[in-house]
Design an enzyme around this catalytic site. Sequence first.
Site, PDB file in Angstrom:
ATOM      1  N   LYS A  16       0.825  -1.222   0.000  1.00 43.07           N
ATOM      2  CA  LYS A  16       0.000   0.000   0.000  1.00 43.07           C
ATOM      3  C   LYS A  16       0.853   1.264   0.000  1.00 43.07           C
ATOM      4  O   LYS A  16       0.670   2.143  -0.815  1.00 43.07           O
ATOM      5  CB  LYS A  16      -0.898   0.066   1.242  1.00 43.07           C
ATOM      6  CG  LYS A  16      -1.982  -0.949   1.325  1.00 43.07           C
ATOM      7  CD  LYS A  16      -2.937  -0.623   2.473  1.00 43.07           C
ATOM      8  CE  LYS A  16      -2.307  -0.530   3.844  1.00 43.07           C
ATOM      9  NZ  LYS A  16      -1.782  -1.788   4.392  1.00 43.07           N
ATOM     10  N   ARG A  89      -9.916   1.418   8.390  1.00 39.94           N
ATOM     11  CA  ARG A  89      -9.493   0.060   8.718  1.00 39.94           C
ATOM     12  C   ARG A  89     -10.569  -0.716   9.459  1.00 39.94           C
ATOM     13  O   ARG A  89     -10.374  -1.872   9.796  1.00 39.94           O
ATOM     14  CB  ARG A  89      -8.248   0.112   9.603  1.00 39.94           C
ATOM     15  CG  ARG A  89      -6.949  -0.243   8.858  1.00 39.94           C
ATOM     16  CD  ARG A  89      -5.829  -0.009   9.826  1.00 39.94           C
ATOM     17  NE  ARG A  89      -4.651  -0.776   9.599  1.00 39.94           N
ATOM     18  CZ  ARG A  89      -3.524  -0.261   9.109  1.00 39.94           C
ATOM     19  NH1 ARG A  89      -3.497   0.976   8.708  1.00 39.94           N
ATOM     20  NH2 ARG A  89      -2.458  -1.007   8.998  1.00 39.94           N
ATOM     21  N   ARG A 128      11.449  -6.093   5.258  1.00 37.48           N
ATOM     22  CA  ARG A 128      11.242  -4.640   5.176  1.00 37.48           C
ATOM     23  C   ARG A 128      12.115  -3.885   6.179  1.00 37.48           C
ATOM     24  O   ARG A 128      12.239  -4.269   7.326  1.00 37.48           O
ATOM     25  CB  ARG A 128       9.772  -4.306   5.435  1.00 37.48           C
ATOM     26  CG  ARG A 128       9.512  -2.795   5.412  1.00 37.48           C
ATOM     27  CD  ARG A 128       8.093  -2.474   5.157  1.00 37.48           C
ATOM     28  NE  ARG A 128       7.242  -2.675   6.334  1.00 37.48           N
ATOM     29  CZ  ARG A 128       5.928  -2.483   6.320  1.00 37.48           C
ATOM     30  NH1 ARG A 128       5.324  -2.119   5.215  1.00 37.48           N
ATOM     31  NH2 ARG A 128       5.221  -2.676   7.412  1.00 37.48           N
ATOM     32  N   ARG A 161      10.900  -2.042  11.648  1.00 37.81           N
ATOM     33  CA  ARG A 161       9.810  -1.558  12.506  1.00 37.81           C
ATOM     34  C   ARG A 161       9.551  -2.591  13.586  1.00 37.81           C
ATOM     35  O   ARG A 161       9.536  -3.786  13.304  1.00 37.81           O
ATOM     36  CB  ARG A 161       8.540  -1.371  11.661  1.00 37.81           C
ATOM     37  CG  ARG A 161       8.432   0.007  11.061  1.00 37.81           C
ATOM     38  CD  ARG A 161       7.322   0.087  10.053  1.00 37.81           C
ATOM     39  NE  ARG A 161       6.017  -0.402  10.512  1.00 37.81           N
ATOM     40  CZ  ARG A 161       4.915  -0.328   9.791  1.00 37.81           C
ATOM     41  NH1 ARG A 161       4.941   0.210   8.587  1.00 37.81           N
ATOM     42  NH2 ARG A 161       3.785  -0.784  10.256  1.00 37.81           N
ATOM     43  N   ARG A 172      -1.162  -8.713  13.169  1.00 32.15           N
ATOM     44  CA  ARG A 172      -1.684  -7.654  12.290  1.00 32.15           C
ATOM     45  C   ARG A 172      -2.478  -8.251  11.123  1.00 32.15           C
ATOM     46  O   ARG A 172      -3.492  -7.700  10.713  1.00 32.15           O
ATOM     47  CB  ARG A 172      -0.529  -6.790  11.767  1.00 32.15           C
ATOM     48  CG  ARG A 172       0.030  -5.873  12.848  1.00 32.15           C
ATOM     49  CD  ARG A 172       1.399  -5.357  12.491  1.00 32.15           C
ATOM     50  NE  ARG A 172       1.375  -4.413  11.393  1.00 32.15           N
ATOM     51  CZ  ARG A 172       2.419  -4.167  10.609  1.00 32.15           C
ATOM     52  NH1 ARG A 172       3.551  -4.793  10.791  1.00 32.15           N
ATOM     53  NH2 ARG A 172       2.314  -3.287   9.643  1.00 32.15           N
TER      54      ARG A 172
HETATM   55  P1  AMP Z   1       0.559   0.767   8.883  1.00 36.95           P
HETATM   56  O1  AMP Z   1       1.796   1.582   8.740  1.00 36.95           O
HETATM   57  O2  AMP Z   1      -0.541   1.232   7.988  1.00 36.95           O
HETATM   58  O3  AMP Z   1       0.834  -0.712   8.772  1.00 36.95           O
HETATM   59  O4  AMP Z   1       0.026   1.009  10.381  1.00 36.95           O
HETATM   60  C1  AMP Z   1       0.807   0.670  11.506  1.00 36.95           C
HETATM   61  C2  AMP Z   1      -0.062   0.575  12.740  1.00 36.95           C
HETATM   62  O5  AMP Z   1      -0.688   1.843  12.999  1.00 36.95           O
HETATM   63  C3  AMP Z   1      -1.215  -0.420  12.672  1.00 36.95           C
HETATM   64  O6  AMP Z   1      -0.812  -1.746  12.978  1.00 36.95           O
HETATM   65  C4  AMP Z   1      -2.166   0.157  13.737  1.00 36.95           C
HETATM   66  O7  AMP Z   1      -1.720  -0.143  15.036  1.00 36.95           O
HETATM   67  C5  AMP Z   1      -2.009   1.659  13.518  1.00 36.95           C
HETATM   68  N1  AMP Z   1      -2.978   2.198  12.528  1.00 36.95           N
HETATM   69  C6  AMP Z   1      -2.697   2.759  11.322  1.00 36.95           C
HETATM   70  N2  AMP Z   1      -3.808   3.158  10.702  1.00 36.95           N
HETATM   71  C7  AMP Z   1      -4.834   2.848  11.527  1.00 36.95           C
HETATM   72  C8  AMP Z   1      -6.244   2.979  11.446  1.00 36.95           C
HETATM   73  N3  AMP Z   1      -6.851   3.520  10.365  1.00 36.95           N
HETATM   74  N4  AMP Z   1      -6.986   2.548  12.501  1.00 36.95           N
HETATM   75  C9  AMP Z   1      -6.414   2.014  13.597  1.00 36.95           C
HETATM   76  N5  AMP Z   1      -5.090   1.832  13.730  1.00 36.95           N
HETATM   77  C10 AMP Z   1      -4.301   2.235  12.707  1.00 36.95           C
END
Ligand code: AMP
Length: 233
Positions: A16, A89, A128, A161, A172
Amino acid sequence: MKILNLVILGPSGAGKGTQAERVSKRYGIYRISTGELLREGIKEETDLGKKAKEYVRKGILVPDPLMLELIKKRLGKLKNGFLLDGFPRTLPQGEGLEEILKEARIGLSGVLSLKVGEETLIRRLSHRRICSRCGTPFNLATSPSREEGKCDRCGGSLIQREDDREEIVIRRLRVYQEKTSPLEEYYRRKNLLYPMEGEGGIREVEERMERVIQKILEGYGKEKGDSGRRNCS
Ligand code: AMP
């Protein structure tokens, strides 16, 4: 000028962020990555960062009211021409987004949903690395930095990360299945969903995405009687 307001859906490791960045550059649209905003907030120890930290670390979702507040602030500043990466999400986030956009008289053009098998996701995430300074992602196997451990863009050091550790990744992916994947049906019903194959190299997926976006821009499938069941691979 044609309007392009997009959402990109897909589990962690689907690509993404990488694709969203390319699309936003190509079309000159504003990318909002909630994951990046949260990581910034955590690093800078903002109020939001402090509240979100434990959720992000554990690989679970930050509560909807916090996320809606964040997105409302961001979207409040812009008009047409955006790409949401990592938001919504959950179904309540999807409904909340609809309300926010309705109030601003802005419509979504389409929702791109990247499909990638679990094995590939886990492999991609274990390779990553991100820049600790600017957040640019690299992949040790498929798109490494020119100099080992250093960001090509800003020279910052590359790190894994915390939530890319295998046990957190598995959580996740489960959270995605449970909480996020129902959004696909939600957008399919609204005739906005564009499922697409996310396996393959970055450039290959980018070209696929490019074709889907062209279809969206041409108003493909918007005519009466369309079932909303698209398959763009
Ligand atoms: P990402 O970088 O998109 O994988 O997001 C990393 C983490 O941020 C996720 O595992 C969640 O803990 C949090 N997060 C990001 N976007 C959201 C969202 N829209 N709703 C809830 N938690 C989020």
